[in-house]
Scaffold this active site. Sequence first.
Site, PDB file in Angstrom:
ATOM      1  N   GLU A  26       0.792  -1.265  -0.031  1.00  0.00           N
ATOM      2  CA  GLU A  26      -0.108   0.089   0.153  1.00  0.00           C
ATOM      3  C   GLU A  26       0.852   1.174   0.101  1.00  0.00           C
ATOM      4  O   GLU A  26       2.224   1.346   0.338  1.00  0.00           O
ATOM      5  CB  GLU A  26      -0.972   0.087   1.179  1.00  0.00           C
ATOM      6  CG  GLU A  26      -0.260   0.029   2.593  1.00  0.00           C
ATOM      7  CD  GLU A  26      -1.088   0.512   3.573  1.00  0.00           C
ATOM      8  OE1 GLU A  26      -1.277   1.676   3.518  1.00  0.00           O
ATOM      9  OE2 GLU A  26      -1.110   0.000   4.790  1.00  0.00           O
ATOM     10  N   LYS A  87      -5.088  11.130   1.514  1.00  0.00           N
ATOM     11  CA  LYS A  87      -5.260   9.132   1.878  1.00  0.00           C
ATOM     12  C   LYS A  87      -6.328   9.021   1.112  1.00  0.00           C
ATOM     13  O   LYS A  87      -7.716   9.737   1.154  1.00  0.00           O
ATOM     14  CB  LYS A  87      -5.695   9.517   3.170  1.00  0.00           C
ATOM     15  CG  LYS A  87      -5.750   7.980   3.848  1.00  0.00           C
ATOM     16  CD  LYS A  87      -5.668   8.264   5.412  1.00  0.00           C
ATOM     17  CE  LYS A  87      -6.408   7.202   6.199  1.00  0.00           C
ATOM     18  NZ  LYS A  87      -6.630   7.332   7.416  1.00  0.00           N
ATOM     19  N   VAL A 107      -5.323   0.285   3.130  1.00  0.00           N
ATOM     20  CA  VAL A 107      -5.393  -1.164   2.876  1.00  0.00           C
ATOM     21  C   VAL A 107      -6.984  -1.497   2.052  1.00  0.00           C
ATOM     22  O   VAL A 107      -6.985  -2.295   1.075  1.00  0.00           O
ATOM     23  CB  VAL A 107      -5.858  -1.581   4.418  1.00  0.00           C
ATOM     24  CG1 VAL A 107      -6.352  -3.268   4.247  1.00  0.00           C
ATOM     25  CG2 VAL A 107      -4.258  -1.734   5.054  1.00  0.00           C
ATOM     26  N   ASP A 139     -16.824   5.679  13.890  1.00  0.00           N
ATOM     27  CA  ASP A 139     -15.602   5.493  13.160  1.00  0.00           C
ATOM     28  C   ASP A 139     -15.114   4.193  13.080  1.00  0.00           C
ATOM     29  O   ASP A 139     -14.526   3.833  13.922  1.00  0.00           O
ATOM     30  CB  ASP A 139     -14.559   6.610  14.012  1.00  0.00           C
ATOM     31  CG  ASP A 139     -13.138   6.425  12.915  1.00  0.00           C
ATOM     32  OD1 ASP A 139     -13.098   5.777  11.964  1.00  0.00           O
ATOM     33  OD2 ASP A 139     -12.306   7.548  13.173  1.00  0.00           O
ATOM     34  N   SER A 141     -13.110   1.747  10.043  1.00  0.00           N
ATOM     35  CA  SER A 141     -12.417   1.806   9.012  1.00  0.00           C
ATOM     36  C   SER A 141     -12.925   1.093   7.725  1.00  0.00           C
ATOM     37  O   SER A 141     -13.415  -0.076   8.028  1.00  0.00           O
ATOM     38  CB  SER A 141     -10.894   1.419   9.141  1.00  0.00           C
ATOM     39  OG  SER A 141     -10.231   1.387   8.146  1.00  0.00           O
ATOM     40  N   ALA A 142     -13.104   1.887   6.711  1.00  0.00           N
ATOM     41  CA  ALA A 142     -13.558   1.002   5.616  1.00  0.00           C
ATOM     42  C   ALA A 142     -12.749  -0.004   5.172  1.00  0.00           C
ATOM     43  O   ALA A 142     -13.197  -1.072   4.255  1.00  0.00           O
ATOM     44  CB  ALA A 142     -13.654   1.765   4.432  1.00  0.00           C
ATOM     45  N   ASP A 143     -11.407  -0.256   5.762  1.00  0.00           N
ATOM     46  CA  ASP A 143     -10.709  -1.553   5.535  1.00  0.00           C
ATOM     47  C   ASP A 143     -11.693  -2.894   5.905  1.00  0.00           C
ATOM     48  O   ASP A 143     -11.257  -4.039   5.264  1.00  0.00           O
ATOM     49  CB  ASP A 143      -9.371  -1.756   6.451  1.00  0.00           C
ATOM     50  CG  ASP A 143      -8.629  -0.362   5.992  1.00  0.00           C
ATOM     51  OD1 ASP A 143      -8.734   0.120   5.193  1.00  0.00           O
ATOM     52  OD2 ASP A 143      -7.558  -0.432   6.858  1.00  0.00           O
ATOM     53  N   LYS A 160      -3.267  -1.818  15.721  1.00  0.00           N
ATOM     54  CA  LYS A 160      -2.656  -1.018  16.862  1.00  0.00           C
ATOM     55  C   LYS A 160      -3.832  -0.846  18.053  1.00  0.00           C
ATOM     56  O   LYS A 160      -5.010  -0.914  17.649  1.00  0.00           O
ATOM     57  CB  LYS A 160      -2.354   0.043  16.267  1.00  0.00           C
ATOM     58  CG  LYS A 160      -1.064   0.276  15.565  1.00  0.00           C
ATOM     59  CD  LYS A 160      -0.522   1.831  15.636  1.00  0.00           C
ATOM     60  CE  LYS A 160       0.858   1.792  14.826  1.00  0.00           C
ATOM     61  NZ  LYS A 160       0.733   2.180  13.511  1.00  0.00           N
TER      62      LYS A 160
HETATM   63  N1  PSU Z   1      -2.476   1.514  10.629  1.00  0.00           N
HETATM   64  C1  PSU Z   1      -1.286   1.609  10.900  1.00  0.00           C
HETATM   65  N2  PSU Z   1      -0.455   2.349   9.794  1.00  0.00           N
HETATM   66  C2  PSU Z   1      -1.115   2.861   8.810  1.00  0.00           C
HETATM   67  C3  PSU Z   1      -2.426   2.702   8.754  1.00  0.00           C
HETATM   68  C4  PSU Z   1      -3.070   1.865   9.916  1.00  0.00           C
HETATM   69  O1  PSU Z   1      -0.638   1.190  11.931  1.00  0.00           O
HETATM   70  O2  PSU Z   1      -0.311   3.492   7.916  1.00  0.00           O
HETATM   71  C5  PSU Z   1      -3.342   3.067   7.368  1.00  0.00           C
HETATM   72  C6  PSU Z   1      -3.374   2.054   6.546  1.00  0.00           C
HETATM   73  O3  PSU Z   1      -3.488   2.483   5.067  1.00  0.00           O
HETATM   74  C7  PSU Z   1      -5.175   1.785   6.813  1.00  0.00           C
HETATM   75  C8  PSU Z   1      -5.418   3.242   7.109  1.00  0.00           C
HETATM   76  O4  PSU Z   1      -5.700   1.307   5.621  1.00  0.00           O
HETATM   77  O5  PSU Z   1      -4.579   3.994   7.954  1.00  0.00           O
HETATM   78  C9  PSU Z   1      -6.595   3.177   7.885  1.00  0.00           C
HETATM   79  O6  PSU Z   1      -7.216   4.443   7.969  1.00  0.00           O
HETATM   80  P1  PSU Z   1      -8.582   4.608   8.417  1.00  0.00           P
HETATM   81  O7  PSU Z   1      -8.747   4.322   9.972  1.00  0.00           O
HETATM   82  O8  PSU Z   1      -9.068   6.252   8.347  1.00  0.00           O
HETATM   83  O9  PSU Z   1      -9.627   3.828   7.612  1.00  0.00           O
HETATM   84 MN    MN Z   2     -12.155   6.342  10.299  1.00  0.00          MN
END
Ligand code: PSU
Ligand code: MN
Length: 305
Positions: A26, A87, A107, A139, A141-143, A160
Amino acid sequence: MVHNYLDIHPEIKAALNKNRPIVALESTIISHGMSYPENIVSAKKSEETIRNEDVVPATIAILKGRIKVGLTEDELNYMGENKTIRKASRRDMSMILSKRIDGATTVATTMLIANLAGIKIFATGGIGGVHRNAQKTFDISADLMELANTNVGVVCAGAKSILDIGLTLEYLETQGVPVIGYKTTDFPAFYTRKSGFKVDYKADSYKEIAQALKIKWDLNLKGGMVISNPIPEEFEMDKDLIDKVINDAVLEAEKNGIRGKDITPFILSRVHDVTEGKSLQANKELVYNNAKVAANIAKELIKTY
Ligand code: PSU
Ligand code: MN
């Protein structure tokens, strides 16, 4: 149609044609997850680690409205040097392409694009998940939705503890996403080998994981798999220290009104600052370790087809 938007690097095209193993990487980790210049060092070494296993790396990003599968060295440097790259999660894709601007793939979008290109395995650091207090902030994540829907195996060091790991695992269960531990029964917490939560299944070989992926997709069990691979022991951080640093950073984000897609990068950079780079070192090492495991799973997966 799809190929109107995709630029697949010639090396990757050749690998796809010859059915050689490929691992996707990524670019949000480069543009938002680590600081310059270590982000570039890490991106290059991740690619090199994959090459050392005789597997082809494919770093994914969006550049000037083109989806790039595989970056040149200049493009990779650009992703690391430029501080203004957005992002790009799933919802951002269409507008970023339409505006012909750059996007660092998360991701979710890296999975989505890997799948469009025909790449089945992806290595990252940590996945996004359900944030602490999600019951108030919504909140998530879309992941996690992408893992539920897109057929790509994701090798990561868990999640994390900036996230609510328990709720993240519940969500993945609801969405039918298998959570596997490579040689471990513990779901790792990125900087540490244990999170206090267990994985669904421990897998002891690359082959076992590759077979599970093939079976999943043969049966049309749509979606990916979380293949969690703990940070090597020698790079593991002290649990109490990292817990405290993360707790402080989460509170600080709250106090400063940081919201939405800025939360994850804000907390990551605070953690790196407070630990004076120790966490950055751990972060890099766990990514290399994931790249290696992903490369070996990709090799086994090719053999099963
Ligand atoms: N967690 C990490 N390092 C990162 C990310 C997550 O420890 O760099 C990044 C990844 O690209 C993940 C994104 O897909 O943050 C998730 O962001 P959000 O929570 O806004 O969906
Ligand atoms: Mn988010």
